[in-house]
Design a protein around this motif. Structure first.
Motif, PDB file in Angstrom:
ATOM      1  N   GLU A 118     -28.882  27.912   2.724  1.00 27.78           N
ATOM      2  CA  GLU A 118     -27.921  28.061   1.795  1.00 27.78           C
ATOM      3  C   GLU A 118     -26.587  27.967   2.432  1.00 27.78           C
ATOM      4  O   GLU A 118     -25.465  27.205   1.894  1.00 27.78           O
ATOM      5  N   LYS A 150     -31.228  32.696   4.510  1.00 28.80           N
ATOM      6  CA  LYS A 150     -30.264  32.042   3.787  1.00 28.80           C
ATOM      7  C   LYS A 150     -29.826  30.963   4.631  1.00 28.80           C
ATOM      8  O   LYS A 150     -28.534  30.394   4.069  1.00 28.80           O
ATOM      9  N   PHE A 177     -26.925  36.394  -3.843  1.00 27.66           N
ATOM     10  CA  PHE A 177     -27.849  36.533  -2.771  1.00 27.66           C
ATOM     11  C   PHE A 177     -28.551  38.031  -2.737  1.00 27.66           C
ATOM     12  O   PHE A 177     -29.712  37.960  -2.832  1.00 27.66           O
TER      13      PHE A 177
END
Ligand code: ATP
Ligand code: MG
Lengths: 403, 226
Positions: A306, A303, A11
């Motif tokens: 994700e 994110k 990340f």
């Protein structure tokens, strides 16, 4: 943990610019703290060292006016009242007793009996006032480190052999082996042989102080067996006020002065300087923490898809939060390491540029740096708590539904 | 009849706060081992909602849901996470690969989540799966460098890596052209046959639905034909 670390690293790596900017922010924050605290502590250390490095931490002196005591005792010493003896009206008589007690005191690292007087030196028509310190070299060495600071001649202070400072030697044009005549208020000039020149790295001392044998000084100033004071150094100079206080109750008849009392203004200035440093450090850490926190908060939103996928594939709440805790920790830790290097670089540049003229010597406090780095790393982890919680509670469906 | 994999009874799911929408209004559903089934129905009828419940991405408001006889509502969060990891595989309408990882790593993610470390056997299996979906040349490609159809096939491989008993696919070919769609379905069928994995596929495409073993038709939060 390994998987979380892997994902956290990916990340961070994926959002390169963002990561670099926040790392730079942390590094700058840490380096400013290190630069500031190193500079300030070095400055303070050198100031304190100048003040007490080669000086007594505690001085024991006679409190009573000698005249008063003599009158009280009504002894034969009454005769001493005659004549101009103001400089000699104080003196410790019972000093060997005190010295014996000092010997047994574990906090006291060194003490040196001292006879002090201010005779004149006549030099090319002008009178120069100097300060004679009558000492025993072996004792005085433990406070002044005289023997190791002799720059020419020999370290001998016995009989008529004396030690003078570099500056005085320069002013008088007298080298080791030369002769000096001292004029006291008591009588005729007395000749002394300069056996060595010392450099105590203090302008005032180097230009005015003369070291002489204790007994010789007693004779010179007609003090009999009395001395002017006992100079004491203690293990921890910052405890000197406490130790002095204890001694005040043990020998209330004598005056006990400690350096902290004498340098109260300096110490107040230093401590307020320290607290303003801490204040600056606190706000720098706060800013760094908020920076990390906001970057990670944005990252959780960025994110969320994700995280949703990861949860749909079986990542637990705990793991989802650890991914962000690790990011905070990593940012804090890497930022601290880079910041420490940057801080040291800054200090070196500062010295190279000659801006640190007022700071004679930089002493790196590695423990302190470790603490600053540690606090920043912990703040990084703390900053990630909230984002980590959001990550843990993120509903995977929300993320997946919206493509 | 095959062994029972999933048994849902009177499943109810509501959305919204003050004004509630009943996305599912009492659904009864059984899915057996190795079944290859489709769900069809108009938009908004609750197909995705049902799939999410079956895959434990969400909990029903009412009713009971069992996987191999175990009630999902009795499981803890962590047990559900493990269930999602090992027992079911998801293929979503939008590909949902992690752009931070390459194709192979994306396929391996569920196995990493399961074991916490890289496993040589799984690595081999992941490569085999990628070959199976026709991506042998793209193994190290970053997820973002793959076409839509390729990403879709990677996510199918990912759904299969932990050898789940059931794969849930929500419009897996939603944004593919008809030829690619055909290919993907052929692939899913083949995998089902070869690996004995049960599939439950949401689709809008009636042609595709015709090729399934079983067609479940939904409307307004209910199953109207099976
Ligand atoms: N998160 C949500 N919040 C509120 N309502 C929702 C939510 N998700 C779904 N719904 C509602 O639940 C109903 C069923 O939605 P669902 O997504 O299951 O439909 P669908 O059959 O998958 O439709 P589509 O074919 O368009 O994907 C819809 O009326 C939708 O508006
Ligand atoms: Mg849907």
């Amino acid at each position: 943990m390994k998987l979380e670390l892997k994902i956290a690293l990916r990340f961070l790596k994926y959002g390169k610019t963002q990561t670099l900017f926040i790392l730079l922010g942390i590094a700058v924050g840490v380096s400013v703290q290190i630069f500031l605290s190193t500079l300030i502590t070095s400055l303070q250390e050198s100031l304190i060292d100048e003040t007490i490095g080669n000086a007594a931490h505690i001085t024991v002196k006679s409190r009573d006016d000698e005249i008063g005591r003599i009158l009280e005792q009504g002894s034969q010493e009454l005769s001493l009242l005659r004549g101009n003896r103001t400089a000699l009206e104080k003196g410790l008589i019972n000093w060997p007793v005190i010295a014996e007690e000092l010997e047994d005191e574990p906090d006291i690292t060194a003490f040196s009996p001292l006879v002090q007087g201010t005779p004149l030196i006549r030099s090319s028509g002008k009178d120069l006032s100097v300060q004679v310190k009558g000492i025993t070299l072996s004792n005085a060495d433990r406070i002044y480190e005289l023997t190791s600071r002799i720059v020419s001649g020999e370290a001998i202070a016995e009989g008529n052999q004396i030690l003078i400072g570099t500056k005085l030697s320069e002013n008088l044009g007298i080298e080791a082996g030369g002769v000096i005549n001292l004029f006291t208020a008591q009588g005729e000039p007395v000749s002394f042989l300069v056996s060595g020149i010392f450099d105590l790295e203090n302008e005032a001392v180097n230009s005015t102080v003369i070291f002489m044998d204790l007994n010789r000084a007693q004779k010179l100033f007609q003090m009999g067996s009395r001395i002017s004071a006992i100079e004491i150094q203690v293990k921890d100079p910052f405890q000197s006020d406490v130790i002095a206080e204890a001694w005040r109750s043990r020998i209330p008849e004598e005056e006990i002065i400690d350096w902290k009392e004498q340098n109260r203004q300096l110490l107040i200035a230093l401590s307020s300087q320290s607290s303003s440093t801490y204040t600056i450090q606190f706000f720098v850490i706060l800013a760094v923490t908020l920076g990390i926190s906001s970057v990670l908060a944005v990252s959780v939103v960025q994110k969320s898809k994700e995280i949703g996928i990861l949860k749909a594939m079986g990542v637990t709440k705990g793991s989802a939060s650890r991914i962000f805790l690790l990011q905070g920790f990593l940012l804090g830790a890497v930022g601290s390491v880079v910041g420490t290097a940057l801080g040291i670089l800054l200090i070196s540049l500062f010295q190279l540029a000659g801006l640190g003229a007022g700071v004679p010597e930089i002493s790196y406090r590695w423990g302190n740096m470790l603490l600053i780095g540690g606090i920043s790393t912990v703040s990084g982890s703390l900053a990630s708590l909230l984002p980590a919680r959001r990550s843990a509670n993120l509903n995977p469906m929300e993320a997946i539904k919206n493509g | 009849m095959d062994e029972l994999l999933i048994k849902g009874e009177n499943l109810v799911k509501e959305y919204g706060g003050a004004v509630k929408t009943r996305a599912l209004n009492g659904v009864d559903l059984k899915i057996g081992n190795r079944e290859f089934s489709c769900i069809i129905g108009p938009s908004g009828c609750g197909k995705s909602t049902l799939l999410n419940l079956l895959g434990a991405l969400d909990r029903p408001d009412d009713g009971s849901l069992q996987f191999r006889g175990v009630e999902l509502s009795a499981m803890s969060e962590n047990e559900l996470a493990a269930f999602r990891n090992k027992s079911v595989g998801f293929v979503f309408q939008f590909h949902h690969l992690l752009p931070e990882f390459n194709a192979l790593e994306n396929v391996l993610l569920p196995s990493w989540i399961e074991s916490g470390r890289v496993n040589q056997n799984r690595q081999k299996r992941a490569i085999e799966l990628l070959e199976l979906v026709g991506l042998e040349g793209k193994i190290k490609n970053p997820a973002n460098n793959l076409s839509g159809g390729q990403q879709q096939r990677v996510s199918i491989a990912r759904a299969l890596i932990n050898s789940p008993e059931l794969v849930l696919a929500d419009e897996p070919t939603g944004n593919l052209d008809s030829e690619s769609t055909e290919q993907v379905y052929e692939l899913l069928r083949r995998i089902s046959r070869e690996m004995g994995t049960a599939f439950l596929i949401v689709t809008h495409d009636r042609n595709i639905a015709q090729k399934c073993d079983r067609i479940i038709e939904m409307k307004d939060g209910r199953i109207i034909s099976d």
